[in-house]
Design an enzyme around this catalytic site. Structure first.
Site, mmCIF file in Angstrom:
data_model
loop_
_atom_site.group_PDB
_atom_site.id
_atom_site.type_symbol
_atom_site.label_atom_id
_atom_site.label_comp_id
_atom_site.label_asym_id
_atom_site.label_seq_id
_atom_site.Cartn_x
_atom_site.Cartn_y
_atom_site.Cartn_z
ATOM 1 N N PRO A 2 0.824 -1.210 0.000
ATOM 2 C CA PRO A 2 0.000 0.000 0.000
ATOM 3 C C PRO A 2 0.863 1.266 0.000
ATOM 4 O O PRO A 2 1.688 1.461 0.881
ATOM 5 C CB PRO A 2 -0.789 -0.110 1.309
ATOM 6 C CG PRO A 2 -0.633 -1.522 1.758
ATOM 7 C CD PRO A 2 0.656 -2.003 1.192
ATOM 8 N N GLU A 3 0.679 2.066 -1.027
ATOM 9 C CA GLU A 3 1.292 3.388 -1.091
ATOM 10 C C GLU A 3 0.143 4.407 -1.082
ATOM 11 O O GLU A 3 -0.998 4.031 -0.822
ATOM 12 C CB GLU A 3 2.134 3.533 -2.376
ATOM 13 C CG GLU A 3 3.221 2.476 -2.493
ATOM 14 C CD GLU A 3 4.069 2.627 -3.755
ATOM 15 O OE1 GLU A 3 4.129 3.743 -4.296
ATOM 16 O OE2 GLU A 3 4.660 1.624 -4.184
#
Length: 306
Positions: A2-3
DNA sequence: AACTGTCCCTGCAAGC
DNA sequence: TGCTTGCAGGGACAGT
């Protein structure tokens, strides 16, 4: 992994689900997830409260509670938040389960196989002491304040290689390995180019690429990789992976120029993919030892397609 | 100031 | 087939 786009997708899901719903059950089973405080602190901080707002700073989620306390959630490598029926089975590696009232009751699960993720309940007045890295976070790249002059100032005042600079959360918060590679490719900037030496037109292109790549990735609800675990709150994968131009495409023909073959190097311990034609090597390369070692290998990447 | 290496942890792939 | 080993990866931190 997750960015920013994945975390933003989760944030929007939380706004639609948990805001305004009272918490009437909390189960903390993963001690590493609450390592910064304790299971008791998380239980006591959540029980009986109602979320009133959900915000994101870089890759950090913060939930404001009606008690005045905040919750920090960081998914790190493998963390997931899932919104499930209250009687649904918990996946393995569920470390925190929060039950929300209403009809029907639902649960929010924090699932994290690698246990790098964290959940902290804290007093926002003490954020600098309790979560110093949240306090020290750089500018958010999809916020309005992130205009070209802000980026230019960040780049001009230091002499750093571009890939690690984009990953430095103290400067710009939210860009990770996938989007750093995609942004540099779109901007036509080599990952080892030195920030202070970028031309004005490169800075302009970089600013445009950061905005466009991140906004488009948010629109497509992030990137779900074949081997990765990112899904949104409702278990749905993100669709942005299909639009990756360099990440995960080492050895393939460049989709943009049709001439270069995507190369892979290791930059500051992170796999980096780039097109040697679209992203020309800076005239005076300053390369890491790891990158030098890797590029000495004679194996030419196999071409595919074209 | 900038970079390097280490640590945390699990799932998966490669090698035996 | 089944075991062992190695590695990836976000981010903080210590050391150079």
């Amino acid at each position: 992994m997750p960015e920013l786009p994945e975390v933003e997708t989760v944030r929007r899901g939380l706004v639609d689900t948990i805001v305004g719903r009272r918490i009437d059950g909390v189960a903390v089973t993963g001690m590493r997830t609450v390592r910064r405080t304790s299971a008791e602190a998380v239980y006591d901080g959540l029980m009986g409260t109602t979320p009133v707002a959900v915000r994101r700073r870089g890759k950090y989620l913060t939930v404001e509670l009606d008690s005045g306390y905040h919750v920090m959630i960081h998914l790190r490598m493998s963390g997931q938040l899932l919104w499930v029926p209250a009687d649904a089975d918990e996946p393995v590696h569920t470390h925190v389960a929060v039950t929300f009232g209403g009809k029907p009751a639902r649960r929010l699960l924090f699932v994290d196989p690698r246990t790098f993720g964290e959940v902290v309940v804290y007093d926002p007045a003490d954020v600098a002491a309790e979560i110093p890295e949240l306090h020290r976070l750089g500018v958010d790249p999809i916020a309005d304040v992130f205009d070209r002059p802000v980026l230019a100032a960040i780049l001009r005042h230091r002499s750093r290689r571009m890939k690690p600079l984009l990953l430095d959360q103290h400067l710009i918060a939210g860009i990770g390995n996938i989007y750093a590679d995609e942004i540099l490719h779109r901007a036509g900037v080599h990952p080892e180019a030195i920030s202070s030496r970028l031309s004005p037109s490169s800075v302009t292109r970089l600013h445009e690429a950061i905005g466009t790549i991140l906004a488009t990735a948010v629109e497509h609800r992030g990137s779900t990789l074949a081997d990765a675990r990112y899904v949104d709150l409702f278990g749905a994968p993100g669709a942005y992976r299909e639009r990756h131009r360099v990440y995960g495409r080492a050895g393939e023909r460049c989709l943009t120029c049709g001439r270069g073959v995507i190369r892979r190097l290791t930059e500051t311990g992170r796999a980096t993919a780039y097109c040697p034609v679209c992203q020309r090597r800076p005239f005076k390369p300053q390369r890491s030892r790891a990158a030098r070692v890797e590029s000495r290998e004679p194996t030419p990447p196999p071409t595919r397609g074209a």
